[in-house]
Design a protein around this motif. Structure first.
Motif, PDB file in Angstrom:
ATOM      1  N   HIS A   3      43.814  42.839  35.023  1.00  0.00           N
ATOM      2  CA  HIS A   3      42.690  42.017  35.463  1.00  0.00           C
ATOM      3  C   HIS A   3      41.449  42.300  34.620  1.00  0.00           C
ATOM      4  CE1 HIS A   3      44.323  40.900  39.514  1.00  0.00           C
ATOM      5  NE2 HIS A   3      44.897  42.080  39.454  1.00  0.00           N
ATOM      6  N   VAL A  58      37.392  42.192  35.785  1.00  0.00           N
ATOM      7  CA  VAL A  58      36.467  42.097  36.919  1.00  0.00           C
ATOM      8  C   VAL A  58      35.077  42.384  36.359  1.00  0.00           C
ATOM      9  CG1 VAL A  58      35.791  43.055  39.161  1.00  0.00           C
ATOM     10  CG2 VAL A  58      38.222  42.909  38.549  1.00  0.00           C
ATOM     11  N   GLN A  64      30.633  42.797  37.074  1.00  0.00           N
ATOM     12  CA  GLN A  64      29.609  43.189  38.035  1.00  0.00           C
ATOM     13  C   GLN A  64      28.246  42.955  37.404  1.00  0.00           C
ATOM     14  OE1 GLN A  64      29.735  47.345  39.345  1.00  0.00           O
ATOM     15  NE2 GLN A  64      29.058  46.690  41.371  1.00  0.00           N
ATOM     16  N   LYS A  79      24.476  43.909  41.438  1.00  0.00           N
ATOM     17  CA  LYS A  79      25.242  43.008  42.312  1.00  0.00           C
ATOM     18  C   LYS A  79      26.634  43.556  42.587  1.00  0.00           C
ATOM     19  CE  LYS A  79      21.919  39.970  42.284  1.00  0.00           C
ATOM     20  NZ  LYS A  79      21.110  39.734  43.522  1.00  0.00           N
ATOM     21  N   GLY A  80      27.430  42.779  43.316  1.00  0.00           N
ATOM     22  CA  GLY A  80      28.766  43.193  43.691  1.00  0.00           C
ATOM     23  C   GLY A  80      29.812  42.846  42.641  1.00  0.00           C
ATOM     24  N   LEU A  81      31.054  43.195  42.970  1.00  0.00           N
ATOM     25  CA  LEU A  81      32.173  42.939  42.078  1.00  0.00           C
ATOM     26  C   LEU A  81      32.595  41.476  42.163  1.00  0.00           C
ATOM     27  CD1 LEU A  81      34.304  46.083  43.015  1.00  0.00           C
ATOM     28  CD2 LEU A  81      32.849  45.792  40.996  1.00  0.00           C
ATOM     29  N   TRP A 117      35.851  39.073  40.682  1.00  0.00           N
ATOM     30  CA  TRP A 117      37.091  38.953  39.930  1.00  0.00           C
ATOM     31  C   TRP A 117      36.954  37.833  38.906  1.00  0.00           C
ATOM     32  CZ3 TRP A 117      40.548  34.750  39.921  1.00  0.00           C
ATOM     33  CH2 TRP A 117      41.733  34.977  39.213  1.00  0.00           C
ATOM     34  N   ALA A 120      39.023  32.775  37.722  1.00  0.00           N
ATOM     35  CA  ALA A 120      38.016  32.381  38.702  1.00  0.00           C
ATOM     36  C   ALA A 120      37.411  31.050  38.257  1.00  0.00           C
ATOM     37  CB  ALA A 120      36.932  33.445  38.793  1.00  0.00           C
ATOM     38  N   TYR A 141      34.819  45.072  33.600  1.00  0.00           N
ATOM     39  CA  TYR A 141      35.838  46.107  33.755  1.00  0.00           C
ATOM     40  C   TYR A 141      37.219  45.499  33.542  1.00  0.00           C
ATOM     41  CZ  TYR A 141      32.329  48.830  36.432  1.00  0.00           C
ATOM     42  OH  TYR A 141      31.218  49.522  36.849  1.00  0.00           O
ATOM     43  N   PHE A 169      43.963  46.487  42.545  1.00  0.00           N
ATOM     44  CA  PHE A 169      43.354  46.974  41.311  1.00  0.00           C
ATOM     45  C   PHE A 169      43.459  48.497  41.345  1.00  0.00           C
ATOM     46  CE2 PHE A 169      41.427  42.805  40.580  1.00  0.00           C
ATOM     47  CZ  PHE A 169      41.333  42.309  41.870  1.00  0.00           C
ATOM     48  N   TRP A 186      40.693  51.538  36.879  1.00  0.00           N
ATOM     49  CA  TRP A 186      39.652  50.751  36.242  1.00  0.00           C
ATOM     50  C   TRP A 186      39.147  51.470  34.996  1.00  0.00           C
ATOM     51  CZ3 TRP A 186      36.939  46.678  39.233  1.00  0.00           C
ATOM     52  CH2 TRP A 186      37.513  46.449  40.485  1.00  0.00           C
ATOM     53  N   GLY A 187      38.719  50.677  34.006  1.00  0.00           N
ATOM     54  CA  GLY A 187      38.040  51.265  32.862  1.00  0.00           C
ATOM     55  C   GLY A 187      36.621  51.647  33.232  1.00  0.00           C
ATOM     56  N   GLN A 188      35.875  52.156  32.272  1.00  0.00           N
ATOM     57  CA  GLN A 188      34.504  52.585  32.537  1.00  0.00           C
ATOM     58  C   GLN A 188      33.525  51.414  32.487  1.00  0.00           C
ATOM     59  OE1 GLN A 188      35.857  52.713  29.592  1.00  0.00           O
ATOM     60  NE2 GLN A 188      34.258  52.102  28.132  1.00  0.00           N
TER      61      GLN A 188
END
Lengths: 118, 110
Positions: free
Chosen positions: A35, A37, A39, A43-45, A47, A61, A95, A105, A108-110
């Motif tokens: 995936h 994703v 941010q 704010k929020g995550l 997808w 999306a 991410y 998920f 996750w990457g950094q």
């Protein structure tokens, strides 16, 4: 251990393009979906996109459909996100994330910052 | 693809329990048991806490538990610790082959 390392972020003008990469290690990359994703600052995550392990299924999306393209090179263990027609609202930390059991998920990457601004 | 609804903030004292709700629709939370929860500390990547409504991946503390009723999922953290202070996000698979996250809940440990 699983490692996901994003690269390719930066500052781009509205209408411009950017390609993100995610280098994977520590697991059999060719066996798992992946995936993107994002941010936005403070704010929020959100997808963005999913690609099945073999690239046979791809979902986006609505906010990015027709502008972004997710792809993968299993021989290079690398996930990509081609972003075209960028808008200021695409500004975010992006991410990559390893899919688990199709619906989750797992790792996750950094993250990598993409800033769309003139 | 509207975001799932979470409270903006919750708080609790060390040792207490708190619950974070996550409300969706019949097209996501209410339709599937594919709800997951993530913890995110400031400046860090999210971490998977709960999958399939109530399953804890290996290595996740038993103090974290999940449940679901109708269109609302919940995350409960028992025995609050200072290190639990973070943002928490729910997520669900949807009927349109997409994923949706909640708006996030900031947990403050008093």
């Amino acid at each position: 251990q699983v490692q996901l390392v994003e690269s390719g972020g930066g500052v781009v003008q509205p209408g411009g393009s950017l390609r993100l990469s995610c280098a994977a290690s520590g697991f059999t990359f060719s066996s798992f979906g992946m995936h993107w994703v994002r941010q936005a600052p403070g704010k929020g995550l959100e997808w963005v996109a999913f690609i099945r392990f073999d690239g046979s299924d791809i979902y986006y999306a609505d906010a990015v459909k027709g502008r972004f393209t997710i792809s993968r090179d299993n021989s290079k263990k690398t996930l990509y996100l081609q972003m075209n027609s960028l808008r200021p609202e695409d500004t975010a930390v992006y991410y990559c994330a390893k899919n688990w059991e199709f619906y989750y998920f797992q790792y996750w990457g950094q993250g990598i910052l993409v800033t769309v601004s003139s | 693809q509207s975001a799932l609804t979470q409270p903006a903030s919750v708080s609790g004292s060390p040792g207490q329990s708190i619950t974070i709700s996550c409300t969706g629709t019949n097209s996501d939370v209410g339709r599937y048991n594919y709800v997951s929860w993530y913890q995110q500390h400031p400046g860090k990547a999210p971490k998977l806490l709960i999958s399939a409504v109530s399953n804890r991946p290996s290595g996740v503390s038993a103090r974290f538990s999940g449940s679901k009723s109708g269109n609302t999922a919940s995350l409960t953290i028992s025995g609050l610790q200072a290190e639990d202070e973070a943002d928490y996000y729910c997520s669900s698979y949807t009927s349109t082959n997409t994923w949706v996250f909640g708006g996030g809940t900031k947990l403050t440990v008093l």
